[in-house]
Scaffold this motif. Structure first.
Motif, PDB file in Angstrom:
ATOM      1  N   ILE A  14     -39.224  37.488  46.565  1.00 60.62           N
ATOM      2  CA  ILE A  14     -40.517  36.823  46.510  1.00 60.62           C
ATOM      3  C   ILE A  14     -41.529  37.739  47.177  1.00 60.62           C
ATOM      4  O   ILE A  14     -41.291  38.244  48.269  1.00 60.62           O
ATOM      5  CB  ILE A  14     -40.467  35.465  47.227  1.00 60.62           C
ATOM      6  N   CYS A  15     -42.656  37.949  46.525  1.00 61.11           N
ATOM      7  CA  CYS A  15     -43.703  38.819  47.046  1.00 61.11           C
ATOM      8  C   CYS A  15     -45.038  38.073  47.023  1.00 61.11           C
ATOM      9  O   CYS A  15     -45.223  37.156  46.228  1.00 61.11           O
ATOM     10  CB  CYS A  15     -43.842  40.064  46.174  1.00 61.11           C
ATOM     11  N   PRO A  16     -45.967  38.464  47.888  1.00 64.11           N
ATOM     12  CA  PRO A  16     -47.302  37.866  47.811  1.00 64.11           C
ATOM     13  C   PRO A  16     -47.867  38.013  46.404  1.00 64.11           C
ATOM     14  O   PRO A  16     -47.748  39.056  45.781  1.00 64.11           O
ATOM     15  CB  PRO A  16     -48.100  38.664  48.838  1.00 64.11           C
ATOM     16  N   GLY A  17     -48.447  36.937  45.909  1.00 60.84           N
ATOM     17  CA  GLY A  17     -48.989  36.920  44.556  1.00 60.84           C
ATOM     18  C   GLY A  17     -48.079  36.232  43.553  1.00 60.84           C
ATOM     19  O   GLY A  17     -48.521  35.855  42.474  1.00 60.84           O
ATOM     20  N   ASP A  18     -46.784  36.070  43.881  1.00 55.21           N
ATOM     21  CA  ASP A  18     -45.853  35.375  42.983  1.00 55.21           C
ATOM     22  C   ASP A  18     -46.174  33.891  42.927  1.00 55.21           C
ATOM     23  O   ASP A  18     -46.673  33.315  43.889  1.00 55.21           O
ATOM     24  CB  ASP A  18     -44.402  35.525  43.460  1.00 55.21           C
ATOM     25  N   ARG A  19     -45.868  33.274  41.794  1.00 57.37           N
ATOM     26  CA  ARG A  19     -46.034  31.834  41.646  1.00 57.37           C
ATOM     27  C   ARG A  19     -44.660  31.195  41.818  1.00 57.37           C
ATOM     28  O   ARG A  19     -43.695  31.636  41.220  1.00 57.37           O
ATOM     29  CB  ARG A  19     -46.619  31.507  40.279  1.00 57.37           C
ATOM     30  N   VAL A  20     -44.582  30.167  42.668  1.00 59.03           N
ATOM     31  CA  VAL A  20     -43.320  29.482  42.936  1.00 59.03           C
ATOM     32  C   VAL A  20     -43.504  27.976  42.815  1.00 59.03           C
ATOM     33  O   VAL A  20     -44.613  27.456  42.970  1.00 59.03           O
ATOM     34  CB  VAL A  20     -42.760  29.841  44.338  1.00 59.03           C
ATOM     35  N   ARG A  21     -42.406  27.292  42.514  1.00 60.65           N
ATOM     36  CA  ARG A  21     -42.408  25.838  42.390  1.00 60.65           C
ATOM     37  C   ARG A  21     -41.706  25.257  43.612  1.00 60.65           C
ATOM     38  O   ARG A  21     -40.643  25.718  44.001  1.00 60.65           O
ATOM     39  CB  ARG A  21     -41.687  25.413  41.114  1.00 60.65           C
ATOM     40  N   ILE A  22     -42.280  24.226  44.213  1.00 63.36           N
ATOM     41  CA  ILE A  22     -41.716  23.574  45.391  1.00 63.36           C
ATOM     42  C   ILE A  22     -40.666  22.574  44.924  1.00 63.36           C
ATOM     43  O   ILE A  22     -40.918  21.755  44.044  1.00 63.36           O
ATOM     44  CB  ILE A  22     -42.830  22.878  46.207  1.00 63.36           C
ATOM     45  N   LYS A  23     -39.438  22.662  45.517  1.00 64.37           N
ATOM     46  CA  LYS A  23     -38.318  21.829  45.087  1.00 64.37           C
ATOM     47  C   LYS A  23     -38.233  20.485  45.798  1.00 64.37           C
ATOM     48  O   LYS A  23     -37.648  19.558  45.271  1.00 64.37           O
ATOM     49  CB  LYS A  23     -36.985  22.563  45.321  1.00 64.37           C
ATOM     50  N   SER A  24     -38.761  20.382  47.010  1.00 62.36           N
ATOM     51  CA  SER A  24     -38.600  19.138  47.763  1.00 62.36           C
ATOM     52  C   SER A  24     -39.809  18.899  48.660  1.00 62.36           C
ATOM     53  O   SER A  24     -40.651  19.776  48.820  1.00 62.36           O
ATOM     54  CB  SER A  24     -37.312  19.192  48.600  1.00 62.36           C
ATOM     55  N   GLY A  25     -39.856  17.692  49.230  1.00 64.34           N
ATOM     56  CA  GLY A  25     -40.932  17.353  50.161  1.00 64.34           C
ATOM     57  C   GLY A  25     -42.105  16.704  49.462  1.00 64.34           C
ATOM     58  O   GLY A  25     -42.062  16.399  48.267  1.00 64.34           O
ATOM     59  N   PRO A  26     -43.197  16.490  50.201  1.00 68.82           N
ATOM     60  CA  PRO A  26     -44.355  15.778  49.645  1.00 68.82           C
ATOM     61  C   PRO A  26     -45.066  16.546  48.520  1.00 68.82           C
ATOM     62  O   PRO A  26     -45.781  15.949  47.728  1.00 68.82           O
ATOM     63  CB  PRO A  26     -45.284  15.592  50.842  1.00 68.82           C
ATOM     64  N   PHE A  27     -44.869  17.859  48.435  1.00 66.82           N
ATOM     65  CA  PHE A  27     -45.503  18.649  47.383  1.00 66.82           C
ATOM     66  C   PHE A  27     -44.519  19.025  46.274  1.00 66.82           C
ATOM     67  O   PHE A  27     -44.724  19.987  45.543  1.00 66.82           O
ATOM     68  CB  PHE A  27     -46.125  19.919  47.973  1.00 66.82           C
ATOM     69  N   LYS A  28     -43.452  18.239  46.149  1.00 70.47           N
ATOM     70  CA  LYS A  28     -42.400  18.506  45.165  1.00 70.47           C
ATOM     71  C   LYS A  28     -43.001  18.692  43.768  1.00 70.47           C
ATOM     72  O   LYS A  28     -43.893  17.950  43.365  1.00 70.47           O
ATOM     73  CB  LYS A  28     -41.397  17.347  45.150  1.00 70.47           C
ATOM     74  N   GLU A  29     -42.486  19.709  43.061  1.00 77.00           N
ATOM     75  CA  GLU A  29     -42.875  20.070  41.691  1.00 77.00           C
ATOM     76  C   GLU A  29     -44.270  20.688  41.581  1.00 77.00           C
ATOM     77  O   GLU A  29     -44.724  20.979  40.487  1.00 77.00           O
ATOM     78  CB  GLU A  29     -42.742  18.878  40.730  1.00 77.00           C
ATOM     79  N   ARG A  30     -44.960  20.879  42.692  1.00 73.31           N
ATOM     80  CA  ARG A  30     -46.245  21.580  42.661  1.00 73.31           C
ATOM     81  C   ARG A  30     -45.982  23.084  42.586  1.00 73.31           C
ATOM     82  O   ARG A  30     -44.995  23.582  43.122  1.00 73.31           O
ATOM     83  CB  ARG A  30     -47.075  21.291  43.911  1.00 73.31           C
ATOM     84  N   VAL A  31     -46.886  23.799  41.951  1.00 76.69           N
ATOM     85  CA  VAL A  31     -46.767  25.251  41.837  1.00 76.69           C
ATOM     86  C   VAL A  31     -47.829  25.886  42.711  1.00 76.69           C
ATOM     87  O   VAL A  31     -48.987  25.467  42.700  1.00 76.69           O
ATOM     88  CB  VAL A  31     -46.941  25.712  40.369  1.00 76.69           C
TER      89      VAL A  31
END
Length: 160
Positions: free
Chosen positions: A110-127
């Motif tokens: 993972i590098c700065p600038g990459d887009r990632v999807r959050i798997k858990s927590g209050p922001f789950k499924e947010r990119v």
């Protein structure tokens, strides 16, 4: 005696491993098969699982012998000491690669600038877009919400 981690020139991992193996060193360069598409054909290629890394089992007193081989840059260090992979970790990688049920293995950093999807927590499924990366935490910008969040790395998955 564990496995030292050698850092090699880019795209030289397999050549370095072969030349060290020919010199009777115990070397492990995990590879995986990928399909690459060109404009006129598709081809299956054997590529290193870890870019620019080769594992070598060697005595600490003999570590300088590898610098005579083309493509070897340096040893990987962790906390001021040469990085060592335990036998169990190497065996686990070997078993994982030999498992017929596993396909399309890919290791990504993972590098700065990459887009990632959050798997858990209050922001789950947010990119979010990686703004800053630490050893255990990451700072993401969630543009759709207009916020920046700090998360543990295990809460993420790379967006495909």
């Amino acid at each position: 005696m564990g496995w030292f981690v050698l850092y090699t020139k880019p795209k030289s991992e397999i050549k370095v491993a072969d030349s060290l193996r020919d010199a009777n060193f115990e070397v492990f360069c995990p590879t995986t098969t990928v399909v690459r598409q060109w404009s006129d054909r598709r081809k299956r290629l054997e590529v290193p699982l870890f870019t620019s890394y080769v594992f070598i089992r060697i005595k600490n007193s003999e570590r300088s012998k590898v610098f005579g081989f083309p493509g070897v840059i340096r040893y990987l260090f962790w906390l001021g000491k040469p990085a060592i992979a335990r036998d169990e970790e190497i065996d686990l990688i070997k078993a994982w690669l030999n498992d017929d049920r596993i396909e399309n293995i890919e290791v990504r950093n993972i590098c700065p600038g990459d887009r990632v999807r959050i798997k858990s927590g209050p922001f789950k499924e947010r990119v979010g877009m990686v703004q800053e990366l630490g050893s255990k935490r990451i700072r993401l910008v969630l543009q759709e919400l207009g916020v920046t969040v700090n998360l543990r790395l295990n809460e993420l998955s790379l967006q495909t």
